[in-house]
Enzyme design. Structure first.
Site, short mmCIF file in Angstrom:
data_model
loop_
_atom_site.label_atom_id
_atom_site.label_comp_id
_atom_site.label_asym_id
_atom_site.label_seq_id
_atom_site.Cartn_x
_atom_site.Cartn_y
_atom_site.Cartn_z
N TYR A 157 0.85 -1.21 0.00
CA TYR A 157 0.00 0.00 0.00
C TYR A 157 0.89 1.26 0.00
O TYR A 157 0.49 2.31 -0.50
CB TYR A 157 -0.96 -0.04 1.19
CG TYR A 157 -2.18 0.83 1.01
CD1 TYR A 157 -3.08 0.60 -0.03
CD2 TYR A 157 -2.44 1.90 1.86
CE1 TYR A 157 -4.21 1.40 -0.20
CE2 TYR A 157 -3.56 2.70 1.69
CZ TYR A 157 -4.44 2.45 0.66
OH TYR A 157 -5.54 3.24 0.50
N LYS A 164 -3.11 8.48 2.95
CA LYS A 164 -4.34 8.29 3.75
C LYS A 164 -4.14 8.84 5.16
O LYS A 164 -5.08 9.37 5.76
CB LYS A 164 -4.74 6.81 3.82
CG LYS A 164 -5.23 6.23 2.49
CD LYS A 164 -6.45 6.95 1.94
CE LYS A 164 -7.07 6.22 0.76
NZ LYS A 164 -8.03 7.06 0.02
#
Ligand code: NAD
Length: 257
Positions: A157, A164
């Site tokens: 990720y 995020k």
């Protein structure tokens, strides 16, 4: 209290196709009577977004690449002309280059880092600023989409996890700014859902397997569960909630092992 969004308006950024989480959010909001504006980037997306928007009565469709300030300006100007006001903003936009979503994080290029943050984190602030004049005095709600990779290390990720984290911190700062004006800002941290954006993440299937195996509910979530949470956060039912990240992940985030 019964949910009704009749007479309310919203803008949905991030529909690419029927699998998009943004589409699930739009479907839940439209079901309760909200009139919607949809945005898209590029000709290919325009076609598919226009086809979906036809399912939502009274909706409008506008181009909006969040890396282009003039397109964000034009979008909110058009929404103002068409709707006159805005109650809800759904920000479901993210992007990172495919090569940044595999292998070691320390390989992340400066360009890839900046691009991921511009599209996936900064855009929430850029969009919020343009939406504000249309949201004044309406007790509106802004909802964005996050993922557990912003709090914990999730293999592959990488830079999107850092973006995020910045997105969730932006939610808190925006909520503090806008609370006195009656506008709430929240994030939904969704479990993995098979979408176009997800197909760019290396090893996505093993993320789905891990949730099924280890989450309290022993299953993955569906996009419409996220859509209904977006409806909750956009409605009066959540009027006391702001600055939070709400997990819709079958409880996976509570597990230690
Ligand atoms: P998706 O591919 O359907 O949606 C991503 C959207 O971002 C697309 O509509 C795309 O057009 C838009 N976008 C990309 N670059 C843009 C730009 N420069 N300007 C404007 N729009 C741009 O995928 P999705 O999974 O539904 O993603 C929606 C949100 O949900 C994202 O923030 C994503 O990180 C988040 N999310 C997804 C999952 C998942 O597993 N799918 C889990 C948690 C959070």
């Amino acid at each position: 209290m019964k949910i009704t969004l009749e007479g309310k308006t919203g803008i949905i950024l991030g529909v690419a196709n029927k699998r998009s989480i943004a589409w699930a959010c739009a479907s839940s909001l439209a079901r309760e009577g909200m009139r919607l504006a949809f945005t898209y980037i590029g000709e290919r997306m325009e076609k598919s977004v226009r086809a979906l928007a036809e399912e939502c009565p009274g909706s409008i469709v506008l181009p909006c690449d969040v890396t282009k300030p003039e397109e964000i300006d034009a979008t909110f100007e058009a929404v103002g002309e068409e709707f006159g006001h805005l109650d809800t903003v759904v920000h479901a936009v993210a992007f990172a280059k495919k090569e940044e979503l595999e292998g070691d994080f320390y390989h992340t290029s400066k360009e890839g880092y900046m691009l991921a943050h511009e599209v996936s984190a900064y855009s929430l602030t850029a969009v919020t600023r343009r939406a504000l004049p249309l949201m004044e005095g309406r007790n509106g709600s802004i909802v964005t989409l996050s993922y557990l990779g912003g709090d914990r290390v999730v293999p592959n990720y990488n830079v999107m996890g850092i973006a995020k984290a910045a997105l969730e911190a932006s939610v808190r700062y925006l909520a503090a700014d806008l609370g006195p004006r009656g506008i709430r800002v929240n994030a939904i941290s969704a479990g993995p859902v098979r979408t176009l954006a997800a197909s760019g993440i290396s090893g996505f299937n093993s993320m789905l397997d891990a949730i099924e195996e280890r989450s309290p509910m022993k299953r993955n979530i569906t996009a419409d569960e996220v859509g209904d949470t977006c409806l909750f956060l956009s409605s009066e039912l959540s009027r006391g909630i702001t600055g939070t990240t709400l997990y819709v992940d079958a409880g996976y985030h509570i597990m230690g092992f």
